[in-house]
Scaffold this motif. Structure first.
Motif, PDB file in Angstrom:
ATOM      1  N   GLY A  30      82.830  32.158  15.153  1.00 35.82           N
ATOM      2  CA  GLY A  30      81.684  32.437  13.994  1.00 35.82           C
ATOM      3  C   GLY A  30      80.203  33.203  14.307  1.00 35.82           C
ATOM      4  O   GLY A  30      79.759  31.967  13.377  1.00 35.82           O
ATOM      5  N   LEU A  31      79.830  32.469  15.619  1.00 36.82           N
ATOM      6  CA  LEU A  31      78.186  31.699  15.901  1.00 36.82           C
ATOM      7  C   LEU A  31      77.084  32.787  14.690  1.00 36.82           C
ATOM      8  O   LEU A  31      77.087  33.901  14.438  1.00 36.82           O
ATOM      9  CB  LEU A  31      78.491  31.680  16.950  1.00 36.82           C
ATOM     10  N   GLU A  32      76.780  31.918  14.254  1.00 36.07           N
ATOM     11  CA  GLU A  32      75.048  32.466  13.694  1.00 36.07           C
ATOM     12  C   GLU A  32      74.190  31.745  14.272  1.00 36.07           C
ATOM     13  O   GLU A  32      73.076  32.513  14.193  1.00 36.07           O
ATOM     14  CB  GLU A  32      75.274  31.793  11.715  1.00 36.07           C
ATOM     15  N   GLY A  47      71.895  20.300  34.163  1.00 39.24           N
ATOM     16  CA  GLY A  47      72.697  19.136  34.335  1.00 39.24           C
ATOM     17  C   GLY A  47      73.669  20.139  34.518  1.00 39.24           C
ATOM     18  O   GLY A  47      73.761  20.867  35.076  1.00 39.24           O
ATOM     19  N   GLU A  48      75.333  19.521  33.942  1.00 39.14           N
ATOM     20  CA  GLU A  48      76.503  20.038  34.529  1.00 39.14           C
ATOM     21  C   GLU A  48      76.947  21.581  33.690  1.00 39.14           C
ATOM     22  O   GLU A  48      78.468  21.461  34.272  1.00 39.14           O
ATOM     23  CB  GLU A  48      77.145  19.253  34.711  1.00 39.14           C
ATOM     24  N   ILE A  49      77.142  21.427  32.361  1.00 38.92           N
ATOM     25  CA  ILE A  49      77.783  21.917  31.706  1.00 38.92           C
ATOM     26  C   ILE A  49      77.418  23.321  32.398  1.00 38.92           C
ATOM     27  O   ILE A  49      76.501  23.849  31.615  1.00 38.92           O
ATOM     28  CB  ILE A  49      77.274  22.202  30.292  1.00 38.92           C
ATOM     29  N   ASP A  50      78.706  24.129  32.208  1.00 42.24           N
ATOM     30  CA  ASP A  50      78.786  26.082  32.260  1.00 42.24           C
ATOM     31  C   ASP A  50      78.593  26.220  31.396  1.00 42.24           C
ATOM     32  O   ASP A  50      79.652  26.443  29.974  1.00 42.24           O
ATOM     33  CB  ASP A  50      79.820  26.319  33.035  1.00 42.24           C
ATOM     34  N   TYR A  51      76.668  27.226  30.120  1.00 42.37           N
ATOM     35  CA  TYR A  51      77.467  27.549  29.237  1.00 42.37           C
ATOM     36  C   TYR A  51      77.239  28.655  29.372  1.00 42.37           C
ATOM     37  O   TYR A  51      78.015  29.657  28.267  1.00 42.37           O
ATOM     38  CB  TYR A  51      75.995  27.906  29.122  1.00 42.37           C
ATOM     39  N   LYS A  52      77.632  29.840  30.664  1.00 46.07           N
ATOM     40  CA  LYS A  52      78.238  30.835  30.572  1.00 46.07           C
ATOM     41  C   LYS A  52      79.483  31.466  29.378  1.00 46.07           C
ATOM     42  O   LYS A  52      79.627  32.272  28.757  1.00 46.07           O
ATOM     43  CB  LYS A  52      78.137  31.538  31.495  1.00 46.07           C
ATOM     44  N   VAL A  54      76.472  36.052  14.725  1.00 48.94           N
ATOM     45  CA  VAL A  54      75.503  37.040  15.822  1.00 48.94           C
ATOM     46  C   VAL A  54      75.681  37.007  16.501  1.00 48.94           C
ATOM     47  O   VAL A  54      76.003  35.610  17.776  1.00 48.94           O
ATOM     48  CB  VAL A  54      74.410  36.481  14.861  1.00 48.94           C
ATOM     49  N   GLN A  55      75.643  38.011  17.467  1.00 49.59           N
ATOM     50  CA  GLN A  55      75.504  37.219  19.613  1.00 49.59           C
ATOM     51  C   GLN A  55      74.560  37.019  19.479  1.00 49.59           C
ATOM     52  O   GLN A  55      73.058  38.003  19.285  1.00 49.59           O
ATOM     53  CB  GLN A  55      75.669  39.412  20.226  1.00 49.59           C
ATOM     54  N   ALA A 109      79.883  33.115  25.481  1.00 50.87           N
ATOM     55  CA  ALA A 109      80.684  34.749  25.973  1.00 50.87           C
ATOM     56  C   ALA A 109      82.014  34.800  24.605  1.00 50.87           C
ATOM     57  O   ALA A 109      82.223  35.729  24.220  1.00 50.87           O
ATOM     58  CB  ALA A 109      81.603  34.914  26.771  1.00 50.87           C
ATOM     59  N   GLN A 110      82.181  33.410  24.048  1.00 48.95           N
ATOM     60  CA  GLN A 110      83.223  32.838  22.695  1.00 48.95           C
ATOM     61  C   GLN A 110      82.494  33.044  21.547  1.00 48.95           C
ATOM     62  O   GLN A 110      83.157  32.402  20.767  1.00 48.95           O
ATOM     63  CB  GLN A 110      83.602  31.762  23.348  1.00 48.95           C
TER      64      GLN A 110
END
Length: 354
Positions: free
Chosen positions: A320-322, A305-310, A41-42, A314-315
């Protein structure tokens, strides 16, 4: 003074629910519509979730009010880590009233082995699609064979849950990524040894990054296996990674080696003026994972923080994200408290996802 309730204490509160579950077994409403082999699911603003451990101080004080606050911020999905002393029927009624959904709950591995029927009944009443094991604690393997055994045990437990139309998931922290030899890490052996139709994984993206792992590489290596994420941001990331690499050395040291030095002290939230432990907060990373690296900062609201979540979001399809859930260890010590912390995370995710 706000205080945190540790994850172990949160999970222990589920025992208080058990009697109510058994007594109401004949009349409790059941809401569980697990769809096998669900399509990814997007991620969108409408699907931003929260792991309630983040606001443990508020849940401990009054879980109904805590859930109301969560809904007002804009979250629509929540993941439990204990039920604040309420019965599953009461929890379900509150969720329905607030138009919240809880697709997952963190339930200890020990509880699943010792009290399977009760935990299943709670999940059915509240409406959980997944029961997620938050940690293996002291049972976490330190050898490749140990990880193979755990994988077999999860397959067996997941088979029992599948008959109840409930999925089984495992939530990772950092130590699961220790090298087990032969180019394989604990998580490699665990994921490869579990049946994709039975067991899914909820990777804590923040702690995985602290462990030196690239989440995108894991999505590609095991496509469709990471159906849930914990979205966590980390400050002073390089220092945290260096501390974790030192910890890995103690985890894989021969049994005859000298005893390792004590784990570093827990992280102090920015502006707190004291380590989070002083306010009763758990060591960041959950039980069985050791204390958090001794750095200023550590877990912070998303975007602080310092994590780039973009590129991670995108993946979503490869993963298989739900579902995805914001989590911030020690959020009660964030300036303004845990409600300010989750509001900041929500707003920054809205900007990212739009």
């Amino acid at each position: 003074m706000k205080t945190n309730v540790d994850r172990r204490g949160f999970l222990g509160q589920a025992a208080a629910v058990a009697a109510g579950v058994v007594a109401a077994a004949g009349s409790a409403p059941v809401w569980n519509e697990m769809v096998e082999a669900a399509a990814p699911v997007q991620p969108s603003v409408a699907r931003i979730g929260l792991q309630l451990y983040t606001i443990g101080d508020l849940v401990s004080a009054n879980i109904d009010q805590a859930l109301e606050s969560v809904a007002k911020v804009g979250y629509r999905f929540v993941e439990f880590a204990g039920y604040g002393g309420r019965t599953p029927e009461q929890i379900r009624a509150t969720l329905d009233r607030l138009k919240l959904t809880s697709p997952s709950s963190h339930i200890s591995w020990a509880s699943m082995k010792s009290d399977f029927d009760t935990q299943v009944r709670i999940a059915e009443v509240v409406g959980h699609q997944y029961i997620t094991i938050p940690s293996l604690g002291n049972e976490m393997p330190t050898t490749a064979d140990g990880w193979k055994k755990i994988a077999d045990d999860f397959n067996a437990m997941a088979t029992k849950l599948k008959a109840k139309k409930i999925g089984l998931a495992f939530h990772s922290h950092r130590d699961e990524f220790a090298d087990m030899g032969g180019g394989k890490k604990g998580m490699d052996i665990f994921i490869a040894g579990t049946d994709p139709s039975l067991v899914t994984f909820e990777i804590d993206l923040g702690w995985a990054t602290v462990a030196g792992e690239d989440p995108l590489a894991w999505f590609s290596r095991y496509p469709g296996r990471v159906k849930m994420w914990h979205v966590k941001d980390i400050l002073a990331l390089q220092s945290a990674q260096q501390a974790q690499q030192q910890r890995f050395k103690t985890l894989t040291a021969p049994a005859t080696a000298p005893a390792p030095a004590p784990a570093p002290a827990p992280i102090a939230a920015p502006g707190s003026g004291a380590p989070s432990a002083a306010a009763g907060a758990p060591p960041a990373g959950g039980p069985g994972r050791g204390s958090a690296p001794a750095v200023t900062g550590g877990p912070v609201p998303i975007g602080a923080g310092e994590i780039d979540y973009k590129p991670i979001f995108a993946q979503w399809k490869t993963s298989g994200l739900e579902y995805f859930f914001v989590e911030q260890d020690g959020a009660a010590n964030w300036p303004g408290g845990s409600l300010v912390a989750i509001t900041t995370s929500y707003r920054n995710l809205v900007n990212l996802l739009r």
